[in-house]
Design an enzyme around this catalytic site. Structure first.
Site, PDB file in Angstrom:
ATOM      1  N   TYR A  26       0.838  -1.199   0.000  1.00 16.70           N
ATOM      2  CA  TYR A  26       0.000   0.000   0.000  1.00 16.70           C
ATOM      3  C   TYR A  26       0.878   1.256   0.000  1.00 16.70           C
ATOM      4  O   TYR A  26       1.615   1.515   0.959  1.00 16.70           O
ATOM      5  CB  TYR A  26      -0.965   0.014   1.191  1.00 16.70           C
ATOM      6  CG  TYR A  26      -1.877  -1.200   1.263  1.00 16.70           C
ATOM      7  CD1 TYR A  26      -2.112  -1.999   0.144  1.00 16.70           C
ATOM      8  CD2 TYR A  26      -2.517  -1.552   2.447  1.00 16.70           C
ATOM      9  CE1 TYR A  26      -2.938  -3.112   0.210  1.00 16.70           C
ATOM     10  CE2 TYR A  26      -3.353  -2.665   2.521  1.00 16.70           C
ATOM     11  CZ  TYR A  26      -3.549  -3.449   1.390  1.00 16.70           C
ATOM     12  OH  TYR A  26      -4.368  -4.549   1.461  1.00 16.70           O
ATOM     13  N   HIS A  36       0.597 -11.866   1.047  1.00 18.31           N
ATOM     14  CA  HIS A  36      -0.492 -11.079   0.435  1.00 18.31           C
ATOM     15  C   HIS A  36      -1.319 -11.888  -0.574  1.00 18.31           C
ATOM     16  O   HIS A  36      -2.520 -11.757  -0.658  1.00 18.31           O
ATOM     17  CB  HIS A  36       0.095  -9.823  -0.217  1.00 18.31           C
ATOM     18  CG  HIS A  36      -0.842  -8.667  -0.260  1.00 18.31           C
ATOM     19  ND1 HIS A  36      -0.453  -7.366  -0.143  1.00 18.31           N
ATOM     20  CD2 HIS A  36      -2.190  -8.604  -0.403  1.00 18.31           C
ATOM     21  CE1 HIS A  36      -1.500  -6.568  -0.225  1.00 18.31           C
ATOM     22  NE2 HIS A  36      -2.568  -7.303  -0.382  1.00 18.31           N
TER      23      HIS A  36
END
Ligand code: NAP
Length: 277
Positions: free
Chosen positions: A53, A111
């Site tokens: 992010y 992830h």
């Protein structure tokens, strides 16, 4: 705040704050830090972030928001699949810790599945756990066949959570993944729990929410939180949204609500591969 107890014994709050989109524009920094702090003040102490992010930017925002109050929060971060080798995952975690300004991440996730072997990623996660850098480890975007494979890897069954796309408009996980996770004691972290706000335009959802005197977002979150072993991590940059989301915990979902929501957003009738955003 309600909690679920992970297989590691850690208590994870059932409702938290996402951070995807934070740390991408320098001019928004102060506002994003303030939003996270306001969320913590409202009891949303589970914070979900990732090295991806804002390419580390979101972790820096989180680091600033939790400075001086690390013990109040439950921190989740994620390693990129291309960093998830035996050595790479350890180095990536060290970088995340630095940006987060802490010496430990509570749950560290892969992830999504990439090219690295699961056995190597888990070996790195085990090392991080032994060294006290992470409290436990988990995965994200793992479908039921990925979970089966993970369970066959040494240390794989110590996985404490699977973070997946789950909301009223994306109920595919109910077919086999959610039952598998329940059977194996793996709570699910539901990401994009309000479908990035797209579902809030649904006239059926709005009508049902109005009938209950709550907002569409609150009903969608309360529906997730009503379920065993489901955690929700909505992202909100606006304090009025944070307040609204935090209050979703106080809503009791009735049998009639469940039936009406099933009618408007039907559960799956067959297996569907896990969707990702
Ligand atoms: P989301 O939480 O479903 O939706 C976020 C959007 O909804 C934002 O635009 C937010 O606006 C708005 N919103 C929040 N609360 C609201 C409310 N009460 N009323 C109206 N609008 C509201 O989507 P998401 O960010 O994709 O998912 C949540 C988190 O899950 C992410 O931030 C990330 O941490 C995680 N995630 C993980 C993965 C993965 O692959 N593991 C993938 C996607 C997401 P404002 O910001 O303006 O308040």
């Amino acid at each position: 705040m309600r909690h679920v107890t992970l297989s590691s014994g850690q208590k994870m709050p059932v409702l938290g704050q996402g951070t995807w989109g934070f740390g991408e524009r320098g001019k928004d920094r102060a506002e994003e830090v303030a939003a996270l702090r306001a969320g913590i003040d409202l009891g949303l102490t589970l914070i979900d972030t990732a090295e991806m992010y804002g390419e580390g930017g979101a972790e820096e925002i989180v680091g600033e928001a939790i400075a001086g109050r690390r013990d109040e929060v439950f921190l989740v971060s994620k390693v990129y699949p291309h960093n998830a080798s035996r050595k790479g995952a350890i180095a990536a975690c060290e970088r995340s810790l630095k940006r987060l300004g802490t010496d430990r991440i509570d749950v560290y996730l892969l992830h999504w599945r990439g090219g690295e072997k699961l056995v190597d990623t888990i070996a790195a996660f085990e090392t991080l756990r032994r060294d006290g850098k992470i409290g436990s480890y988990g995965v994200s975007n793992f479908d039921s066949d990925d979970m089966e494979e993970l369970w066959r890897v040494s240390g794989g069954s110590a996985t404490t959570t699977n973070q997946v796309l789950y909301n009223l408009t994306r109920r595919g996980v109910e077919w086999d993944l959610l039952p598998w996770c329940r059977e194996h004691g793996v709570p699910i972290m539901a990401y994009s729990p309000i479908e990035q706000a797209r579902m809030l335009g649904s006239s059926e959802l709005k009508k049902l929410a109005e009938k209950r005197g709550v907002t569409a977002a609150q009903l969608a979150l309360a529906w997730l939180l009503h379920q065993d072993g489901v955690i929700a991590i909505p992202k909100a940059g606006r304090v009025d949204h944070l307040r609204e989301n935090a209050a979703a915990l106080t809503i009791t979902v009735t049998k009639d609500d469940l039936a009406a929501l099933d009618h408007a957003f039907p559960p799956p009738k067959k297996r569907k591969p896990l969707e990702m955003l």
